[in-house]
Design a protein around this motif. Structure first.
Motif, PDB file in Angstrom:
ATOM      1  N   LEU A  65      51.851 -15.018   0.360  1.00  0.00           N
ATOM      2  CA  LEU A  65      51.222 -13.809  -0.175  1.00  0.00           C
ATOM      3  C   LEU A  65      52.158 -12.612  -0.007  1.00  0.00           C
ATOM      4  O   LEU A  65      52.565 -12.292   1.116  1.00  0.00           O
ATOM      5  N   GLY A  66      52.498 -11.977  -1.107  1.00  0.00           N
ATOM      6  CA  GLY A  66      53.537 -10.946  -1.063  1.00  0.00           C
ATOM      7  C   GLY A  66      54.880 -11.629  -0.915  1.00  0.00           C
ATOM      8  O   GLY A  66      55.692 -11.307  -0.049  1.00  0.00           O
ATOM      9  N   CYS A  67      55.115 -12.592  -1.821  1.00  0.00           N
ATOM     10  CA  CYS A  67      56.264 -13.514  -1.683  1.00  0.00           C
ATOM     11  C   CYS A  67      57.597 -12.854  -1.981  1.00  0.00           C
ATOM     12  O   CYS A  67      58.651 -13.402  -1.649  1.00  0.00           O
ATOM     13  N   GLY A  68      57.585 -11.677  -2.632  1.00  0.00           N
ATOM     14  CA  GLY A  68      58.859 -11.054  -2.983  1.00  0.00           C
ATOM     15  C   GLY A  68      59.739 -12.017  -3.759  1.00  0.00           C
ATOM     16  O   GLY A  68      59.278 -12.681  -4.695  1.00  0.00           O
ATOM     17  N   PRO A  69      61.012 -12.141  -3.343  1.00  0.00           N
ATOM     18  CA  PRO A  69      61.936 -12.989  -4.118  1.00  0.00           C
ATOM     19  C   PRO A  69      61.747 -14.487  -3.915  1.00  0.00           C
ATOM     20  O   PRO A  69      62.499 -15.284  -4.470  1.00  0.00           O
ATOM     21  N   GLY A  70      60.767 -14.884  -3.099  1.00  0.00           N
ATOM     22  CA  GLY A  70      60.421 -16.300  -3.009  1.00  0.00           C
ATOM     23  C   GLY A  70      61.193 -17.097  -1.973  1.00  0.00           C
ATOM     24  O   GLY A  70      61.063 -18.315  -1.908  1.00  0.00           O
ATOM     25  N   ARG A  71      61.935 -16.404  -1.106  1.00  0.00           N
ATOM     26  CA  ARG A  71      62.762 -17.160  -0.140  1.00  0.00           C
ATOM     27  C   ARG A  71      61.885 -17.913   0.865  1.00  0.00           C
ATOM     28  O   ARG A  71      62.206 -19.036   1.264  1.00  0.00           O
ATOM     29  N   ILE A  72      60.742 -17.310   1.265  1.00  0.00           N
ATOM     30  CA  ILE A  72      59.869 -17.983   2.228  1.00  0.00           C
ATOM     31  C   ILE A  72      59.108 -19.116   1.517  1.00  0.00           C
ATOM     32  O   ILE A  72      58.922 -20.200   2.082  1.00  0.00           O
ATOM     33  N   THR A  73      58.711 -18.876   0.276  1.00  0.00           N
ATOM     34  CA  THR A  73      58.056 -19.940  -0.516  1.00  0.00           C
ATOM     35  C   THR A  73      58.973 -21.163  -0.589  1.00  0.00           C
ATOM     36  O   THR A  73      58.539 -22.298  -0.379  1.00  0.00           O
ATOM     37  N   ALA A  74      60.242 -20.914  -0.890  1.00  0.00           N
ATOM     38  CA  ALA A  74      61.204 -22.023  -1.027  1.00  0.00           C
ATOM     39  C   ALA A  74      61.421 -22.704   0.322  1.00  0.00           C
ATOM     40  O   ALA A  74      61.463 -23.945   0.413  1.00  0.00           O
ATOM     41  N   LEU A 121      59.319 -22.918   2.801  1.00  0.00           N
ATOM     42  CA  LEU A 121      58.129 -23.706   3.131  1.00  0.00           C
ATOM     43  C   LEU A 121      58.121 -25.015   2.342  1.00  0.00           C
ATOM     44  O   LEU A 121      57.750 -26.066   2.876  1.00  0.00           O
ATOM     45  N   ASN A 122      58.533 -24.958   1.075  1.00  0.00           N
ATOM     46  CA  ASN A 122      58.595 -26.209   0.303  1.00  0.00           C
ATOM     47  C   ASN A 122      59.606 -27.172   0.907  1.00  0.00           C
ATOM     48  O   ASN A 122      59.367 -28.379   0.965  1.00  0.00           O
ATOM     49  N   ARG A 123      60.721 -26.632   1.404  1.00  0.00           N
ATOM     50  CA  ARG A 123      61.696 -27.506   2.061  1.00  0.00           C
ATOM     51  C   ARG A 123      61.116 -28.111   3.339  1.00  0.00           C
ATOM     52  O   ARG A 123      61.544 -29.168   3.788  1.00  0.00           O
ATOM     53  N   LEU A 124      60.132 -27.433   3.935  1.00  0.00           N
ATOM     54  CA  LEU A 124      59.492 -27.942   5.149  1.00  0.00           C
ATOM     55  C   LEU A 124      58.325 -28.886   4.827  1.00  0.00           C
ATOM     56  O   LEU A 124      57.592 -29.292   5.723  1.00  0.00           O
ATOM     57  N   GLY A 125      58.137 -29.173   3.548  1.00  0.00           N
ATOM     58  CA  GLY A 125      57.185 -30.227   3.189  1.00  0.00           C
ATOM     59  C   GLY A 125      55.781 -29.766   2.885  1.00  0.00           C
ATOM     60  O   GLY A 125      54.856 -30.586   2.861  1.00  0.00           O
ATOM     61  N   VAL A 126      55.581 -28.448   2.652  1.00  0.00           N
ATOM     62  CA  VAL A 126      54.254 -28.032   2.179  1.00  0.00           C
ATOM     63  C   VAL A 126      54.384 -27.505   0.753  1.00  0.00           C
ATOM     64  O   VAL A 126      55.434 -27.039   0.342  1.00  0.00           O
ATOM     65  N   ARG A 127      53.283 -27.598   0.027  1.00  0.00           N
ATOM     66  CA  ARG A 127      53.289 -27.263  -1.401  1.00  0.00           C
ATOM     67  C   ARG A 127      52.965 -25.779  -1.539  1.00  0.00           C
ATOM     68  O   ARG A 127      51.826 -25.410  -1.808  1.00  0.00           O
ATOM     69  N   HIS A 143      64.102 -19.826  -8.072  1.00  0.00           N
ATOM     70  CA  HIS A 143      63.503 -21.092  -7.633  1.00  0.00           C
ATOM     71  C   HIS A 143      62.722 -21.679  -8.802  1.00  0.00           C
ATOM     72  O   HIS A 143      61.480 -21.687  -8.820  1.00  0.00           O
ATOM     73  N   PRO A 144      63.443 -22.191  -9.807  1.00  0.00           N
ATOM     74  CA  PRO A 144      62.782 -22.581 -11.059  1.00  0.00           C
ATOM     75  C   PRO A 144      61.746 -23.693 -10.913  1.00  0.00           C
ATOM     76  O   PRO A 144      60.851 -23.798 -11.734  1.00  0.00           O
ATOM     77  N   GLY A 145      61.829 -24.488  -9.862  1.00  0.00           N
ATOM     78  CA  GLY A 145      60.845 -25.577  -9.722  1.00  0.00           C
ATOM     79  C   GLY A 145      59.541 -25.145  -9.081  1.00  0.00           C
ATOM     80  O   GLY A 145      58.605 -25.941  -8.995  1.00  0.00           O
ATOM     81  N   LEU A 146      59.462 -23.920  -8.624  1.00  0.00           N
ATOM     82  CA  LEU A 146      58.286 -23.500  -7.850  1.00  0.00           C
ATOM     83  C   LEU A 146      57.395 -22.566  -8.665  1.00  0.00           C
ATOM     84  O   LEU A 146      57.818 -21.988  -9.661  1.00  0.00           O
ATOM     85  N   ARG A 147      56.161 -22.418  -8.190  1.00  0.00           N
ATOM     86  CA  ARG A 147      55.168 -21.605  -8.907  1.00  0.00           C
ATOM     87  C   ARG A 147      55.066 -20.219  -8.274  1.00  0.00           C
ATOM     88  O   ARG A 147      54.906 -20.089  -7.054  1.00  0.00           O
TER      89      ARG A 147
END
Ligand SMILES: C[S@@+](CC[C@H](N)C(=O)[O-])C[C@H]1O[C@@H](n2cnc3c(N)ncnc32)[C@H](O)[C@@H]1O
Length: 223
Positions: free
Chosen positions: A62-71, A73-79, A97-101
């Motif tokens: 939430l408040g992902c900004g440029p998506g570095r934390i989203t990416a 977390l995905n590397r850590l195995g959560v969607r 991060h073209p593969g992410l939402r």
């Protein structure tokens, strides 16, 4: 300042800084072992205990900004998927991060069904929310978490507020609110999110105050 005015300033300010913010924040997690440890603990907790959709437990950044934390977390195995108020930030996140939402949205009124998420992260994104609006914001976080779901917050620990009229080389109109961890934990508890752990670390390069981290959990009926 009304909620609308505050959200408009945050949106316009982050639209202005999006590209440079993404460039400067890009590798910041690399030198922050404690931050990575908390994200890893959060992801492991979600993987171990969260309710699962077909593709794994869903987590909102939430408040992902440029998506570095989203990416991360995905590397850590959560969607994980990202939500941010700033369309320019979301555009940068999608490009990086073209593969992410990633979706444009306000974290105080999420387009997410009740109880749909196994976890949520707000990583230095509640900092502009006026303190009197935090009970409602945390109530929204609790609404979208499933029973037993996990929340991880990162925030500037301290007191008072700081006005910013420049950031990342651009004119902005932002107020940064610092909060004592005890107060954040109390507000989370009031929203039905019980603290499970906290950390306060000293500021590192590029930071101007101690950094607070709180892990909390929504009560599950069985608990
Ligand atoms: C300091 S940046 C942090 C970005 C990201 N979490 C990170 O650590 O890389 C704060 C972000 O929170 C977003 N934000 C602030 N208030 C928000 C709100 N009410 N709803 C959605 N996004 C918000 C801003 O647009 C900005 O992108």
């Amino acid at each position: 300042m009304s909620e609308t005015a505050y959200l408009s300033s945050v949106r316009a300010s982050y639209d202005a800084v999006a590209v440079d913010c993404a460039r400067l924040l890009g590798t910041a997690l690399d030198g922050r072992p404690l931050d990575r440890a908390l994200l890893a603990a959060f992801a492991e907790s979600v993987r171990a205990g969260g309710p699962r959709g077909a593709a794994g437990p869903a987590v909102a950044d939430l408040g992902c900004g440029p998506g570095r934390i989203t990416a991360h977390l995905n590397r850590l195995g959560v969607r994980a998927f990202g939500v941010d108020l700033s369309p320019a930030m979301v555009a940068v996140a999608r490009r990086s991060h073209p593969g992410l939402r990633f979706e444009v949205g306000a974290m105080g009124s999420l387009d997410v069904a009740d109880g749909a998420l196994a976890g949520a992260v707000a990583w230095h994104s509640t900092l502009h929310t006026p303190p009197e609006e935090l009970p409602s914001l945390f109530g929204e976080f609790a609404r979208v978490l499933a029973p037993g779901g996990h929340l991880l917050l990162a925030f500037g620990a301290g007191e008072g507020r700081v006005r910013l009229d420049r950031a990342y080389g651009h004119a902005v109109d932002l107020t940064v609110h610092r909060m004592p961890p005890d107060r954040v934990a109390e507000l989370l508890s009031g929203a039905g999110l019980a603290e499970s752990a906290r950390l306060v670390r000293q500021p590192e390069a590029g930071e101007d105050c101690p950094q607070g981290f709180l892990l909390a959990r929504k009560a599950s009926p069985a608990a």
